[in-house]
Design a protein around this motif. Structure first.
Motif, PDB file in Angstrom:
ATOM      1  N   MET A   7    -100.667 -40.790 -20.459  1.00 61.23           N
ATOM      2  CA  MET A   7    -100.343 -39.521 -21.103  1.00 61.23           C
ATOM      3  C   MET A   7     -98.946 -39.585 -21.690  1.00 61.23           C
ATOM      4  N   ASN A   8     -98.778 -39.165 -22.948  1.00 60.18           N
ATOM      5  CA  ASN A   8     -97.478 -39.122 -23.589  1.00 60.18           C
ATOM      6  C   ASN A   8     -96.665 -37.987 -22.986  1.00 60.18           C
ATOM      7  N   GLN A   9     -95.517 -38.321 -22.418  1.00 60.01           N
ATOM      8  CA  GLN A   9     -94.710 -37.311 -21.744  1.00 60.01           C
ATOM      9  C   GLN A   9     -93.622 -36.785 -22.673  1.00 60.01           C
ATOM     10  N   GLN A  10     -93.445 -35.468 -22.626  1.00 64.59           N
ATOM     11  CA  GLN A  10     -92.500 -34.785 -23.495  1.00 64.59           C
ATOM     12  C   GLN A  10     -91.167 -34.604 -22.770  1.00 64.59           C
ATOM     13  N   LEU A  11     -90.082 -34.989 -23.420  1.00 65.96           N
ATOM     14  CA  LEU A  11     -88.750 -34.802 -22.881  1.00 65.96           C
ATOM     15  C   LEU A  11     -87.950 -33.906 -23.813  1.00 65.96           C
ATOM     16  N   LEU A  12     -86.991 -33.198 -23.249  1.00 62.75           N
ATOM     17  CA  LEU A  12     -86.079 -32.373 -24.032  1.00 62.75           C
ATOM     18  C   LEU A  12     -84.656 -32.811 -23.718  1.00 62.75           C
ATOM     19  N   MET A  13     -83.911 -33.198 -24.755  1.00 65.37           N
ATOM     20  CA  MET A  13     -82.511 -33.590 -24.567  1.00 65.37           C
ATOM     21  C   MET A  13     -81.613 -32.487 -25.118  1.00 65.37           C
ATOM     22  N   ILE A  14     -80.768 -31.921 -24.252  1.00 64.25           N
ATOM     23  CA  ILE A  14     -79.808 -30.892 -24.662  1.00 64.25           C
ATOM     24  C   ILE A  14     -78.443 -31.559 -24.676  1.00 64.25           C
ATOM     25  N   GLU A  15     -77.965 -31.885 -25.878  1.00 66.19           N
ATOM     26  CA  GLU A  15     -76.782 -32.729 -26.053  1.00 66.19           C
ATOM     27  C   GLU A  15     -76.145 -32.411 -27.402  1.00 66.19           C
ATOM     28  N   ASP A  16     -74.833 -32.132 -27.407  1.00 72.52           N
ATOM     29  CA  ASP A  16     -74.173 -31.774 -28.666  1.00 72.52           C
ATOM     30  C   ASP A  16     -73.691 -32.985 -29.460  1.00 72.52           C
ATOM     31  N   ASP A  17     -73.704 -34.169 -28.861  1.00 66.96           N
ATOM     32  CA  ASP A  17     -73.333 -35.391 -29.568  1.00 66.96           C
ATOM     33  C   ASP A  17     -74.565 -35.902 -30.319  1.00 66.96           C
ATOM     34  N   ALA A  18     -74.642 -35.585 -31.616  1.00 64.39           N
ATOM     35  CA  ALA A  18     -75.830 -35.915 -32.406  1.00 64.39           C
ATOM     36  C   ALA A  18     -76.080 -37.419 -32.468  1.00 64.39           C
ATOM     37  N   ARG A  19     -75.001 -38.209 -32.546  1.00 62.60           N
ATOM     38  CA  ARG A  19     -75.158 -39.665 -32.625  1.00 62.60           C
ATOM     39  C   ARG A  19     -75.772 -40.228 -31.340  1.00 62.60           C
ATOM     40  N   LEU A  20     -75.257 -39.773 -30.200  1.00 65.34           N
ATOM     41  CA  LEU A  20     -75.803 -40.220 -28.920  1.00 65.34           C
ATOM     42  C   LEU A  20     -77.249 -39.754 -28.771  1.00 65.34           C
ATOM     43  N   ALA A  21     -77.513 -38.509 -29.135  1.00 66.58           N
ATOM     44  CA  ALA A  21     -78.862 -37.969 -29.007  1.00 66.58           C
ATOM     45  C   ALA A  21     -79.852 -38.764 -29.843  1.00 66.58           C
ATOM     46  N   HIS A  22     -79.447 -39.133 -31.070  1.00 64.99           N
ATOM     47  CA  HIS A  22     -80.337 -39.922 -31.933  1.00 64.99           C
ATOM     48  C   HIS A  22     -80.639 -41.272 -31.302  1.00 64.99           C
ATOM     49  N   TYR A  49     -92.064 -42.159 -24.850  1.00 68.68           N
ATOM     50  CA  TYR A  49     -91.807 -40.735 -24.652  1.00 68.68           C
ATOM     51  C   TYR A  49     -91.619 -40.038 -26.009  1.00 68.68           C
ATOM     52  N   THR A  50     -91.979 -38.768 -26.046  1.00 73.49           N
ATOM     53  CA  THR A  50     -91.678 -37.926 -27.188  1.00 73.49           C
ATOM     54  C   THR A  50     -90.490 -37.054 -26.812  1.00 73.49           C
ATOM     55  N   VAL A  51     -89.400 -37.156 -27.571  1.00 72.60           N
ATOM     56  CA  VAL A  51     -88.161 -36.482 -27.190  1.00 72.60           C
ATOM     57  C   VAL A  51     -87.766 -35.457 -28.247  1.00 72.60           C
ATOM     58  N   ALA A  52     -87.618 -34.208 -27.832  1.00 72.95           N
ATOM     59  CA  ALA A  52     -87.077 -33.161 -28.688  1.00 72.95           C
ATOM     60  C   ALA A  52     -85.590 -33.037 -28.391  1.00 72.95           C
ATOM     61  N   HIS A  53     -84.826 -32.585 -29.392  1.00 72.02           N
ATOM     62  CA  HIS A  53     -83.375 -32.501 -29.219  1.00 72.02           C
ATOM     63  C   HIS A  53     -82.875 -31.105 -29.549  1.00 72.02           C
ATOM     64  N   ALA A  54     -81.989 -30.596 -28.703  1.00 73.16           N
ATOM     65  CA  ALA A  54     -81.298 -29.325 -28.956  1.00 73.16           C
ATOM     66  C   ALA A  54     -79.805 -29.583 -28.834  1.00 73.16           C
ATOM     67  N   GLY A  55     -79.024 -28.995 -29.745  1.00 76.37           N
ATOM     68  CA  GLY A  55     -77.604 -29.283 -29.791  1.00 76.37           C
ATOM     69  C   GLY A  55     -76.720 -28.365 -28.975  1.00 76.37           C
TER      70      GLY A  55
END
Length: 235
Positions: A1-16, A27-33
């Motif tokens: 099963m593809n697991q969904q992750l959420l990254m809450i991180e204001d450093d856009a470069r690190l998050a990417h 993993y499928t990763v969504a990002h919030a700043g």
């Protein structure tokens, strides 16, 4: 099963970088700043795990974690892996006390992050138990959430509706230290007093109803300077 992750991180470069690396690992990763957009994303599309930075522009990660743990139902149990650039061990302790499942200081190796994510998700799955009924049982204490009845050794306990809600809020999060604010948020929708001491008064009355000795409680324990915890092991 593809697991969904959420990254809450204001450093856009690190998050990417992290999103790309974890994506290659399946993993499928969504990002919030920021914290607020992260909380909104979590509620709109609940992830299997949150990667949470401690330092955010609108609120710190501890506050985000506190708000996650005060959400209703399964959302409150969402695993949280906290990231921080701070090296103070006290930050780690506070983060874990606020409900984080693990803690990784920056800078970190992506492989270590991946290993920790897998470990947290594995513990979460192993610890998850299907809800068989509306009744919470802790030794001789039974809390029937549907009937809104509490009993000890089969004997009913006299609690107000508000006190029942407070007890359920603690019992559903057994083993987790909750601040007074978290407890009040967990029963939001009810008319609440604004003063912390109102919670203390109600906790005293709940203890008088469910404890063998309210002066030496075994079920609802006070964590000095923080709040309360409902003990997992009783009787």
């Amino acid at each position: 099963m593809n697991q969904q992750l959420l990254m809450i991180e204001d450093d856009a470069r690190l998050a990417h970088m992290v999103c790309e690396y974890l994506g290659q690992s399946g993993y499928t990763v969504a990002h919030a700043g920021d914290g607020q957009s992260g909380l909104t994303a979590l509620q709109n599309k609940p992830p299997h795990l949150v990667i949470l930075d401690l330092m955010l522009p609108d609120m710190d990660g501890l506050e985000v974690c506190r708000r996650i743990r005060a959400l209703p139902g399964a959302l409150a149990a969402t695993p949280v892996l906290m990231l921080t650039a701070k090296g103070d061990p006290m930050d780690r302790i506070i983060g874990l006390e606020m409900g984080a499942d693990d803690y990784l200081p920056k800078p970190f190796e992506p492989r270590e992050l991946l290993a920790r994510i897998r470990a947290v998700l594995r513990r979460h799955v192993e610890g998850a138990q299907p809800v068989a009924s509306s009744v919470l049982r802790f030794g001789s204490l039974e809390i029937d959430r549907d009937a809104r009845v509490v009993s000890v050794s089969g004997q009913p306990c006299e609690l107000t509706s508000y006190q029942f809600d407070l007890l359920v809020a603690l019992a559903e999060r057994a083993g987790r230290v909750l601040t007074r604010d978290q407890i009040m948020e967990a029963v939001r929708g009810r008319e609440l007093d604004a003063f912390d001491r109102s919670i203390d008064v109600h906790m005293g009355r709940i203890r008088a109803a469910i404890e063998m000795d309210a002066k030496d409680p075994k079920r609802i324990l006070t964590v000095r300077g923080v709040g309360y915890v409902f003990a997992r092991q009783q009787d």
